[in-house]
Design an enzyme around this catalytic site. Structure first.
Site, PDB file in Angstrom:
ATOM      1  N   GLY B  40       0.817  -1.209   0.000  1.00  0.00           N
ATOM      2  CA  GLY B  40       0.000   0.000   0.000  1.00  0.00           C
ATOM      3  C   GLY B  40       0.850   1.256   0.000  1.00  0.00           C
ATOM      4  O   GLY B  40       1.789   1.383   0.778  1.00  0.00           O
ATOM      5  N   ASN B  63      -1.977  -9.390  11.106  1.00  0.00           N
ATOM      6  CA  ASN B  63      -0.877  -8.444  10.936  1.00  0.00           C
ATOM      7  C   ASN B  63      -1.326  -7.039  11.279  1.00  0.00           C
ATOM      8  O   ASN B  63      -2.477  -6.666  11.132  1.00  0.00           O
ATOM      9  CB  ASN B  63      -0.271  -8.541   9.526  1.00  0.00           C
ATOM     10  N   GLY B  66       0.835  -1.623   9.673  1.00  0.00           N
ATOM     11  CA  GLY B  66       0.631  -0.172   9.731  1.00  0.00           C
ATOM     12  C   GLY B  66       1.061   0.546   8.468  1.00  0.00           C
ATOM     13  O   GLY B  66       1.498   1.688   8.511  1.00  0.00           O
ATOM     14  N   CYS B 122      -8.891   1.225   4.571  1.00  0.00           N
ATOM     15  CA  CYS B 122      -8.163   2.070   5.509  1.00  0.00           C
ATOM     16  C   CYS B 122      -9.132   2.897   6.341  1.00  0.00           C
ATOM     17  O   CYS B 122     -10.194   3.289   5.868  1.00  0.00           O
ATOM     18  CB  CYS B 122      -7.257   3.041   4.752  1.00  0.00           C
ATOM     19  N   LYS B 157     -10.495  -2.527  -3.887  1.00  0.00           N
ATOM     20  CA  LYS B 157     -10.315  -3.674  -2.994  1.00  0.00           C
ATOM     21  C   LYS B 157     -11.254  -3.527  -1.812  1.00  0.00           C
ATOM     22  O   LYS B 157     -11.224  -2.527  -1.104  1.00  0.00           O
ATOM     23  CB  LYS B 157      -8.864  -3.742  -2.517  1.00  0.00           C
ATOM     24  N   GLY B 232      -6.594 -16.682   1.675  1.00  0.00           N
ATOM     25  CA  GLY B 232      -6.248 -18.044   2.086  1.00  0.00           C
ATOM     26  C   GLY B 232      -5.909 -19.004   0.966  1.00  0.00           C
ATOM     27  O   GLY B 232      -5.926 -20.216   1.158  1.00  0.00           O
TER      28      GLY B 232
HETATM   29  C1  LIG Z   1       1.592  -8.926   6.075  1.00  0.00           C
HETATM   30  C2  LIG Z   1       0.461  -8.469   5.219  1.00  0.00           C
HETATM   31  C3  LIG Z   1       0.454  -7.166   4.705  1.00  0.00           C
HETATM   32  C4  LIG Z   1      -0.601  -6.715   3.916  1.00  0.00           C
HETATM   33  N1  LIG Z   1      -0.576  -5.434   3.429  1.00  0.00           N
HETATM   34  C5  LIG Z   1      -1.606  -4.995   2.639  1.00  0.00           C
HETATM   35  C6  LIG Z   1      -1.586  -3.684   2.072  1.00  0.00           C
HETATM   36  O1  LIG Z   1      -0.649  -2.899   2.259  1.00  0.00           O
HETATM   37  N2  LIG Z   1      -2.666  -3.289   1.312  1.00  0.00           N
HETATM   38  C7  LIG Z   1      -3.730  -4.122   1.064  1.00  0.00           C
HETATM   39  O2  LIG Z   1      -4.653  -3.745   0.369  1.00  0.00           O
HETATM   40  N3  LIG Z   1      -3.746  -5.379   1.558  1.00  0.00           N
HETATM   41  C8  LIG Z   1      -2.720  -5.836   2.349  1.00  0.00           C
HETATM   42  N4  LIG Z   1      -2.754  -7.130   2.838  1.00  0.00           N
HETATM   43  C9  LIG Z   1      -3.908  -7.994   2.538  1.00  0.00           C
HETATM   44  C10 LIG Z   1      -3.619  -8.981   1.419  1.00  0.00           C
HETATM   45  O3  LIG Z   1      -3.319  -8.310   0.214  1.00  0.00           O
HETATM   46  C11 LIG Z   1      -4.812  -9.928   1.196  1.00  0.00           C
HETATM   47  O4  LIG Z   1      -5.933  -9.178   0.783  1.00  0.00           O
HETATM   48  C12 LIG Z   1      -5.217 -10.685   2.440  1.00  0.00           C
HETATM   49  O5  LIG Z   1      -4.083 -11.041   3.179  1.00  0.00           O
HETATM   50  C13 LIG Z   1      -6.028 -11.949   2.141  1.00  0.00           C
HETATM   51  O6  LIG Z   1      -5.298 -12.895   1.387  1.00  0.00           O
HETATM   52  P1  LIG Z   1      -4.462 -14.116   2.029  1.00  0.00           P
HETATM   53  O7  LIG Z   1      -5.360 -14.802   3.016  1.00  0.00           O
HETATM   54  O8  LIG Z   1      -4.047 -14.967   0.891  1.00  0.00           O
HETATM   55  O9  LIG Z   1      -3.312 -13.482   2.711  1.00  0.00           O
HETATM   56  C14 LIG Z   1      -1.699  -7.590   3.636  1.00  0.00           C
HETATM   57  C15 LIG Z   1      -1.680  -8.899   4.136  1.00  0.00           C
HETATM   58  C16 LIG Z   1      -0.624  -9.350   4.918  1.00  0.00           C
HETATM   59  C17 LIG Z   1      -0.640 -10.765   5.437  1.00  0.00           C
END
Ligand SMILES: Cc1cc2nc3c(=O)[nH]c(=O)nc-3n(C[C@H](O)[C@H](O)[C@H](O)COP(=O)(O)O)c2cc1C
Ligand SMILES: Cc1cc2nc3c(=O)[nH]c(=O)nc-3n(C[C@H](O)[C@H](O)[C@H](O)COP(=O)(O)OP(=O)(O)OC[C@H]3O[C@@H](n4cnc5c(N)ncnc54)[C@H](O)[C@@H]3O)c2cc1C
Ligand code: FES
Lengths: 246, 280
Positions: B40, B63, B66, B122, B157, B232
């Site tokens: 982000g 997580n 920030g 956000c 998103k 996931g």
């Molecule tokens: C460590 C971490 C940092 C993330 N940072 C962002 C971010 O900066 N912006 C955003 O839109 N989503 C962020 N996400 C969300 C992921 O892009 C994703 O939408 C979410 O983790 C669900 O997918 P997953 O279960 O495969 O991780 C973050 C997820 C994780 C685990």
């Protein structure tokens, strides 16, 4: 890349500290580096666990692990002949300088310092080794350390010496060393920082990691006014520059 | 190869925002996925939260990073030129704490990327920290205003926290969004029983949220814009399920924390699944 290695040897040093030896030839490993170890082939526990290199010799990698929670308990249940999935090495390795060094280990913090000592011994760098634990029985690899260090001091808070590792530093002329390396619980590093030793001290730092390789920004340490990645910029940082309260 | 938003992508497997930095480290992976969504990006640099920032939970993690990032200026000057050498499509994940931030970031970046993903999960500082994406009116205004600043694909998103993603998706599309990606992390908390207070409050991700993510994607079927499904995904089978539920592409998030090469394995597995089932 996930490496699949076979556990060749397993040894319990105490009732909570064990060693796993695996065969992993042809790597150029440096002190300070670590591997991310899978505890399970399922998704629970989900994250890999960072474990330092305790020894690497002739393609044999030794990991020394203390059982502190679910993941390390599961690793402790692994048997010789079973597979272990590991990723790495990660972390910035230390570049060793030919300087008279002091190694300060608290508890399981001894693990990465054993590898540092092994490397220093190989490079004929002179070092002393101070190693403290809570209970006397938790001191591991004592004779090995005594063999390779110029001087070794072992202390236990609840043992004969009734002394902490930092208390033991009083016995030394710190200014006679050029550099120190310390690894132990964060509480120990904080106290060590307060001692304001007259030589540069490099601390092996810990945090709960996500990826372990600089991708997720899940680990952080405030160093010289900005957050650094423990996993990628470290895990070794100069102690003076760390702000533990941020 | 697939075509979405008028762009050709190598395949349907993308990398989700926040788990792969800017794709500059594991370039072999970056160069083989369909697209990378950046960490982000905010208007000003953000130093992020103090540790601990991650906490493992049952089959996943929470997580609280920030939004640590260098800010849009440094991103454009120092990072984007390097990202543009990658052989993949680049989508910038845009984050803000006020409505105007989104349009300003989109405007500053301009045409240097392949598209934008507006992270409306956000907290909106002017509205007491309630997420932009929780209020249809505010969500629509973020999208409409960013729309005036770019002709590139604009993906929104969604945060399915305390709101119906279908309702928000509809207003975002009406306001000019070209696609929807979901799901962002879910609100989660871990308690410290010793100190009798929360130990961490943040975003839950990983296999634990997959069933809910699939449900959300499925709920958005038939909206007429491409859906990028995530939440996931660990295997090709998981990815295939999202495609069946109506996603045009999937994004890999937390799986990368276990293995940076996970997307390559998922691409291979998905290909096999699709061949076996006669899809492409
Ligand atoms: C460590 C971490 C940092 C993330 N940072 C962002 C971010 O900066 N912006 C955003 O839109 N989503 C962020 N996400 C969300 C992921 O892009 C994703 O939408 C979410 O983790 C669900 O997918 P997953 O279960 O495969 O991780 C973050 C997820 C994780 C685990
Ligand atoms: C670079 C590096 C090298 C390391 N090297 C070694 C080594 O060589 N040998 C060794 O034994 N250990 C080493 N460690 C520490 C080791 O990684 C941890 O002890 C291990 O990950 C714990 O896993 P676990 O599943 O057993 O414990 P967990 O169950 O994950 O955690 C133990 C306790 O901490 C709490 N906890 C967990 N996550 C958090 C969080 N995010 N915030 C606050 N509290 C939390 C839990 O509630 C639990 O009470 C190293 C760590 C790092 C960062
Ligand atoms: S643990 Fe992911 S960046 Fe350090």
């Amino acid at each position: 890349m996930v490496r699949r290695v076979t556990i060749k040897k397993k040894q319990w040093f105490t009732d909570e500290i064990f060693g796993l030896e695996v065969h992993l030839p042809n790597l150029d490993l440096q002190p300070g580096q670590f591997f991310q170890v899978r505890t399970s082939t399922t998704y629970d526990p989900f994250l890999n666990r960072p474990i330092s290199i305790a020894s690497y010799k002739g393609g044999r990698l030794l990991l020394i692990i203390k059982v502190v929670g679910r993941g390390t308990k599961m690793l402790g249940q692994k048997k010789v002949g079973e597979d272990l999935q590991i990723l790495g090495p990660f972390g910035k390795g230390l570049k060793l300088k030919k300087k008279k060094s002091l190694l300060i280990a608290g508890g399981i913090g001894v693990a990465p310092l054993l590898f540092l000592a092994q490397k220093m011994y190989g490079k004929r760098i002179e070092f002393d080794f101070v190693y403290g634990v809570k209970k006397e029985q938790a001191l591991i690899k004592k004779s090995h350390i005594s063999q390779i260090a110029r001087h070794a001091i072992f202390v236990a808070e609840q043992g004969r010496s009734k002394m902490t590792v930092l208390g033991a530093l009083d016995m030394l002329d710190i200014a006679s060393y050029d550099i120190a390396y310390a690894c132990g619980p964060t509480t120990m590093l904080i106290e060590l920082q307060k001692l304001n030793l007259p030589i540069p001290v490099y601390a092996f730092c810990e945090d709960f990691l996500g990826c372990g390789c600089g991708l997720c920004l899940g680990c952080a340490i405030m160093y010289k006014g900005e957050y650094k990645r423990i996993c990628e910029d470290g895990p070794v940082f100069e102690l003076k520059g760390i702000s533990f309260d941020e | 190869m697939i075509k979405l938003f008028g762009i050709i992508f190598k395949n349907r497997v993308f990398i989700a925002s926040g788990v792969f930095g800017f794709g500059l480290k594991y370039k072999r992976v970056s160069n083989q996925v369909g697209a990378i969504f950046t960490k982000g990006i905010t208007l000003e640099p953000r130093k992020g939260n103090p540790p601990p920032r991650v906490f493992e939970t049952a089959s996943g993690l929470i997580n609280w990073v920030g939004l640590e990032n260098p800010g849009v200026e440094k991103f454009c000057e120092e990072i984007l030129p390097k990202m543009n050498k990658l052989h993949t499509k680049i989508f910038v994940n845009v984050a803000g704490s006020e409505v105007v931030h989104y349009e300003r970031i989109v405007e500053r970046i301009g045409e240097q990327v392949d598209g934008f993903e507006l992270n409306i999960s956000c907290p909106n500082v002017k509205e007491g920290g309630v997420a932009f994406g929780q209020d249809p009116k505010i969500a629509a205004s973020v999208v409409a205003r960013a729309r005036t600043k770019t002709k590139l694909p604009l993906i929104v998103k969604l945060t399915p926290n305390f709101c119906d993603p279908l309702k928000i998706a509809r207003v975002c599309i009406a306001a000019g969004a070209d696609g929807i990606s979901l799901i962002n992390t879910l609100h989660g908390m871990v308690y410290d029983t010793g100190r009798k207070r929360p130990l961490i409050t943040g975003g839950l991700s990983g296999p634990a949220i997959k069933p809910f993510a699939l449900y959300c994607v499925n709920r958005l079927q038939g909206l007429g814009v491409p859906i990028i499904g995530m939440g996931g995904i660990m295997t090709g089978q998981d990815a295939y399920e999202f495609l069946l539920a109506g996603a045009s592409a999937v994004a890999i998030g937390s799986a990368i924390l276990r293995d940076p090469y996970a997307p390559l394995k998922i691409i291979r597995e998905l290909k096999k699944m699709s061949n076996k089932n006669g899809n492409s």
